[in-house]
Design a protein around this motif. Sequence first.
Motif, PDB file in Angstrom:
ATOM      1  N   GLN A   1      12.300  72.820  42.954  1.00 10.61           N
ATOM      2  CA  GLN A   1      12.263  74.280  43.003  1.00 10.61           C
ATOM      3  C   GLN A   1      11.156  74.838  42.118  1.00 10.61           C
ATOM      4  O   GLN A   1      10.415  75.740  42.521  1.00 10.61           O
ATOM      5  CB  GLN A   1      13.616  74.855  42.561  1.00 10.61           C
ATOM      6  CG  GLN A   1      13.683  76.360  42.718  1.00 10.61           C
ATOM      7  CD  GLN A   1      15.034  76.930  42.353  1.00 10.61           C
ATOM      8  OE1 GLN A   1      15.167  77.596  41.335  1.00 10.61           O
ATOM      9  NE2 GLN A   1      16.051  76.677  43.186  1.00 10.61           N
TER      10      GLN A   1
ATOM     11  N   SER B   1      18.880  77.459  40.289  1.00 10.59           N
ATOM     12  CA  SER B   1      18.141  76.333  39.705  1.00 10.59           C
ATOM     13  C   SER B   1      19.052  75.228  39.199  1.00 10.59           C
ATOM     14  O   SER B   1      18.656  74.066  39.141  1.00 10.59           O
ATOM     15  CB  SER B   1      17.253  76.826  38.555  1.00 10.59           C
ATOM     16  OG  SER B   1      18.034  77.462  37.563  1.00 10.59           O
TER      17      SER B   1
ATOM     18  N   ARG C   1      11.489  82.770  49.021  1.00  9.16           N
ATOM     19  CA  ARG C   1      12.641  82.513  49.897  1.00  9.16           C
ATOM     20  C   ARG C   1      12.500  83.249  51.239  1.00  9.16           C
ATOM     21  O   ARG C   1      12.975  82.766  52.268  1.00  9.16           O
ATOM     22  CB  ARG C   1      13.934  82.948  49.208  1.00  9.16           C
ATOM     23  CG  ARG C   1      14.426  81.972  48.154  1.00  9.16           C
ATOM     24  CD  ARG C   1      15.620  82.537  47.399  1.00  9.16           C
ATOM     25  NE  ARG C   1      16.212  81.546  46.525  1.00  9.16           N
ATOM     26  CZ  ARG C   1      17.198  81.803  45.659  1.00  9.16           C
ATOM     27  NH1 ARG C   1      17.679  83.033  45.562  1.00  9.16           N
ATOM     28  NH2 ARG C   1      17.687  80.841  44.907  1.00  9.16           N
TER      29      ARG C   1
ATOM     30  N   HIS D   1      11.549  78.651  35.559  1.00  8.69           N
ATOM     31  CA  HIS D   1      10.643  77.823  36.352  1.00  8.69           C
ATOM     32  C   HIS D   1       9.315  77.511  35.662  1.00  8.69           C
ATOM     33  O   HIS D   1       8.511  76.756  36.205  1.00  8.69           O
ATOM     34  CB  HIS D   1      10.375  78.492  37.704  1.00  8.69           C
ATOM     35  CG  HIS D   1      11.628  78.807  38.463  1.00  8.69           C
ATOM     36  ND1 HIS D   1      12.227  80.050  38.410  1.00  8.69           N
ATOM     37  CD2 HIS D   1      12.400  78.033  39.259  1.00  8.69           C
ATOM     38  CE1 HIS D   1      13.322  80.025  39.159  1.00  8.69           C
ATOM     39  NE2 HIS D   1      13.449  78.831  39.686  1.00  8.69           N
TER      40      HIS D   1
ATOM     41  N   ARG E   1      10.557  83.627  43.034  1.00 11.17           N
ATOM     42  CA  ARG E   1      11.343  82.746  43.901  1.00 11.17           C
ATOM     43  C   ARG E   1      11.932  83.520  45.077  1.00 11.17           C
ATOM     44  O   ARG E   1      11.954  83.026  46.213  1.00 11.17           O
ATOM     45  CB  ARG E   1      12.465  82.095  43.084  1.00 11.17           C
ATOM     46  CG  ARG E   1      13.361  81.166  43.908  1.00 11.17           C
ATOM     47  CD  ARG E   1      14.491  80.594  43.069  1.00 11.17           C
ATOM     48  NE  ARG E   1      15.342  81.650  42.533  1.00 11.17           N
ATOM     49  CZ  ARG E   1      16.358  81.427  41.703  1.00 11.17           C
ATOM     50  NH1 ARG E   1      16.628  80.195  41.293  1.00 11.17           N
ATOM     51  NH2 ARG E   1      17.091  82.431  41.260  1.00 11.17           N
TER      52      ARG E   1
ATOM     53  N   LEU F   1      14.943  75.472  47.306  1.00 18.50           N
ATOM     54  CA  LEU F   1      14.397  76.759  46.897  1.00 18.50           C
ATOM     55  C   LEU F   1      15.428  77.873  47.038  1.00 18.50           C
ATOM     56  O   LEU F   1      15.361  78.884  46.345  1.00 18.50           O
ATOM     57  CB  LEU F   1      13.159  77.091  47.748  1.00 18.50           C
ATOM     58  CG  LEU F   1      12.396  78.378  47.415  1.00 18.50           C
ATOM     59  CD1 LEU F   1      11.789  78.296  46.021  1.00 18.50           C
ATOM     60  CD2 LEU F   1      11.306  78.633  48.453  1.00 18.50           C
TER      61      LEU F   1
END
Length: 317
Positions: A171, A146, A131, A199, A127, A142
């Motif tokens: 996300q 979370s 970003r 995720h 992630r 994003l």
Amino acid sequence: MEEREITIVKGKRSTPFSRGILAQTLSQAGAKPELAHRIASEVRAELLAEQRYTVEEEEVLARVRDKLIKKDALVVERLDKWRILRESTEPIVVLIGGATGVGTSTLAADVARRLNIQSVIGTDSIREVLRHAISPDLVPALHKSSYAIKPEDIRIPVKEENTTLYGFRIQASQVAVGVEAIVDRGLKEGTNLVIEGVHLVPEIILDRYRDHPNVCSLVVYLSDEAAHRSRFYIRALGTAMRRPAEEYIAHFGEIRQIHDYIVESARRMGVHTVENFSIENSSDAAVEIVANRVSGIAEKAARRPSSLLLDASARGG
């Protein structure tokens, strides 16, 4: 009088007998540490008593199996499956999902150690890379934790009670792009991997690989909310966390909502679930799931010249 050294040989390689390496091998296969060290000591004592100073690795392992059958037959089965995995040329990818705080990173590290897999990747790291590539103006969700996504981060009308899960799924879908790229590359190049994180949602990522024989997916959970809550304080004491436990506790309701969604999704999709009360038991269960999943293809695949007792520190996944 100084004892003579026992040498273990396999093919053209040899190494001094090490109780520590043998005990480590048994522990990785699921034996309790006390039992592993006791068996290693017994095997060494027997070889010395018999004045066997040069011994094939296969004979050492046969002696170990005979002792394990009498003391813990389950470990024998795990050792056999684990050995097949270690010698297989087939790549293994383990995906460990679960909500924040349930212990996916700790479990992933232990599973990787036991399977001798060198690459462990967290979805938080994936992630973070995304970003830097995707502006918060394009995908605001994003760039939030979370569990802390707000209605304004979603940009479409959503009922307030649905904000947490809707934002989390946005996300997770973005992170899925990076996860799938890493998994696919690992499979193509024959690289063993463990990927863990919140995720890895069954409906979004894990289901794509449900029928892939080289990929093993599982979800970690904690049914006891009090135990889950306490993990944040324990983690804060044991690590140099940038964010204090109170920040997670302030969002505990949202974290549990995500937790329950992931677990229910796993059950709907037929993904294995493991309750993480004890890392030792959870690791046993996870390794068993992986072994059962991929040992069939591993057994049919080519074997690489691997050893359980030689070059232990240098073995790679």
